[in-house]
Design a protein around this motif. Structure first.
Motif, short mmCIF file in Angstrom:
data_model
loop_
_atom_site.label_atom_id
_atom_site.label_comp_id
_atom_site.label_asym_id
_atom_site.label_seq_id
_atom_site.Cartn_x
_atom_site.Cartn_y
_atom_site.Cartn_z
N GLN A 13 0.83 -1.22 0.00
CA GLN A 13 0.00 0.00 0.00
C GLN A 13 0.86 1.27 0.00
OE1 GLN A 13 -3.51 1.32 2.81
NE2 GLN A 13 -1.60 1.77 3.89
N ASP A 14 1.77 1.36 0.97
CA ASP A 14 2.54 2.60 1.12
C ASP A 14 3.51 2.79 -0.04
OD1 ASP A 14 1.17 2.79 3.44
OD2 ASP A 14 2.91 2.79 4.78
N ASN A 179 -1.98 3.73 12.38
CA ASN A 179 -2.62 2.97 11.28
C ASN A 179 -3.06 3.91 10.16
OD1 ASN A 179 -2.84 1.51 13.83
ND2 ASN A 179 -3.96 0.00 12.66
N GLU A 181 -4.71 3.81 6.12
CA GLU A 181 -5.54 2.94 5.30
C GLU A 181 -5.83 3.61 3.97
OE1 GLU A 181 -6.32 0.15 7.29
OE2 GLU A 181 -5.17 1.21 8.82
N SER A 182 -6.47 2.87 3.07
CA SER A 182 -6.81 3.42 1.75
C SER A 182 -7.50 2.31 0.96
CB SER A 182 -5.54 3.84 1.00
OG SER A 182 -4.86 2.67 0.55
N ARG A 185 -5.28 -0.81 0.67
CA ARG A 185 -4.91 -1.56 1.87
C ARG A 185 -5.12 -3.06 1.64
NH1 ARG A 185 -1.97 -1.82 6.60
NH2 ARG A 185 -3.14 -1.07 8.41
N ARG A 192 -10.16 -2.65 5.69
CA ARG A 192 -10.46 -3.11 4.32
C ARG A 192 -11.34 -4.35 4.36
NH1 ARG A 192 -8.27 -3.88 -0.87
NH2 ARG A 192 -10.17 -3.70 -2.09
N TRP A 220 -6.94 6.13 12.97
CA TRP A 220 -6.83 5.79 11.55
C TRP A 220 -6.70 7.04 10.68
CZ3 TRP A 220 -10.92 2.32 13.65
CH2 TRP A 220 -10.56 0.98 13.62
N ALA A 223 -3.39 6.78 3.95
CA ALA A 223 -2.01 6.44 3.60
C ALA A 223 -1.32 7.52 2.76
CB ALA A 223 -1.98 5.09 2.87
#
Ligand code: NDP
Ligand code: GDP
Length: 348
Positions: A13-14, A179, A181-182, A185, A192, A220, A223
């Motif tokens: 993800q990152d 944390n 997310e996206s 993720r 997710r 949260w 990302a």
């Protein structure tokens, strides 16, 4: 001269968000990937970076492979995002997790020191290092108390990064990221898992979402915002570590409610502990159920970060709110279900 960046964990993800950002900043981006039967390129493709990243096979377990990669590419900046990143799995694979997330980082630091100690390095540290939190909110000064093999391995790596900075005068920074997310993720992470499963339930009209601890609270964020912070840390005169967080916390149950809301569904909760269920208020159908198999041997109950230092020194703050993050993920997962891009059942 064009700057060169090496991103380990480019397929994650990152890796995708950071690659996009560095390309936009004019960097030549090298993506270090772990060889496998099928290379995961969909995230880079999704974000429009796939055709612009130069790929290098790379393995954090192999010192000589790291050494040769650095010698060949001669990056100005190394972003170490590669890791066995799932806390749940680390309880079952503690040795592997320690080898990659802990010793792997020492291999990388040692290789940089050998090839060219002027290369800058970013280490992906984590709020999981706070574990059984010793203060609320958690800042750079909060004592650590990791609660999983993942957290312990990352804490070792974190101190190694500090130690190379202090012992060898290297530019190493650790981002203690909460944390994030996206839509990119991994499906095994709770956010997710929630958005992908609820999106499927809302379209199919059936199915259940099985979760573990609904009371766990997380800070949260998005990302894309967090990778901007990682980049900013590497552009400072002085190498130092930063907490990156939104400064707000929500429970897993809150996340389910927000995702359901974004799908025009309201959840009625009843029962306690493993007997707790969430029903669709309109139909009465059970959509959420607790399955103790998802409880962890030791849990991190509450994470809430204090991002003041990042705001003051980096001029950074989270742009995407919790509500917008949830809705972004839900919208993407509805499209994924409609286009048949999600597995038909959860593997976890
Ligand atoms: P992902 O799980 O999405 O990505 C992890 C990446 O590491 C993948 O590209 C994976 O490759 C690669 N990798 C795993 N093992 C090895 C290995 N032995 N050698 C080389 N590469 C390897 O994680 P994220 O992108 O979400 O996270 C990036 C980093 O940030 C991780 O270190 C994570 O622990 C840390 N972090 C993440 C947070 C979050 O909320 N997302 C919070 C705080 C820290 P492959 O595709 O082959 O599996
Ligand atoms: P983590 O904070 O890095 O462990 O990220 P996760 O997304 O894996 O988990 C966040 C929190 O959600 C933890 O406290 C988990 O125990 C909790 N949780 C509850 N149910 C689940 C589940 O089904 N899957 C996962 N991954 N986490 C769950």
């Amino acid at each position: 001269m064009t700057k060169r960046a090496l991103i380990t964990g480019i397929t994650g993800q990152d890796g995708a968000y950071l690659a996009r950002l560095l390309l936009d900043e004019g960097y030549e981006v090298f993506g270090a990937y772990r060889r496998s039967a099928s290379l995961t390129t969909w995230r880079l493709n999704e974000i429009g970076a796939l055709d612009h990243v130069k790929f290098e096979p790379f393995e954090l377990a192999e010192y000589n492979n790291i050494l040769r990669t650095l010698t060949k590419i001669e990056p100005d900046e190394v972003y170490n995002l590669a890791a066995q990143s799932f806390v749940g799995v680390s309880f079952e694979q503690p040795l592997y997790t320690s080898n990659i997330d802990g010793i792997g980082v020492t291999r990388l630091l040692e290789a940089i020191r050998t090839v060219n100690p002027n290369m800058k390095m970013y280490q992906a540290s984590t709020s999981e290092m706070f574990g059984k939190v010793q203060a609320v909110p958690q800042s750079e000064n909060t004592p650590f108390y990791p609660r999983s093999p993942y957290g312990v391995a990352k804490l070792y790596a974190h101190w190694m990064s500090v130690n190379y900075r202090e012992s060898h005068d290297m530019f190493t920074v650790s981002g203690i990221l909460f944390n994030h997310e996206s839509p990119l993720r991994g499906l095994e992470f709770v956010t997710r898992k929630i958005t992908s499963t609820l999106a499927r339930i809302s379209i199919d009209g059936r199915g259940e979402l099985e979760l573990g601890n609904l009371n766990a609270q997380r800070d949260w964020g998005f990302a894309g915002d967090y990778m901007r912070a990682a980049f900013l840390m590497m552009q400072q005169e002085i190498a130092q570590d930063f907490v990156i967080a939104s400064g707000r916390t929500h429970s897993v149950r809150d996340f389910v409610n927000a995702a359901a809301n974004a799908l025009d569904m309201e959840i009625d909760w009843s029962g306690e502990n493993e007997n707790e269920v969430g029903r669709n208020k309109k139909t009465g159908d059970v959509v959420v159920r607790v399955n103790p198999k998802f409880w962890r041997p030791a849990e991190v109950e509450l994470l809430l970060g204090d991002p003041s230092k990042a705001r003051e020194i980096l001029g950074w703050q989270a742009e995407v709110s919790f509500e917008d993050l949830v809705s972004k993920m839900v919208v993407a997962d509805i499209k994924n279900v409609e286009e048949g891009r999600l597995p038909s059942r959860s593997l976890e």
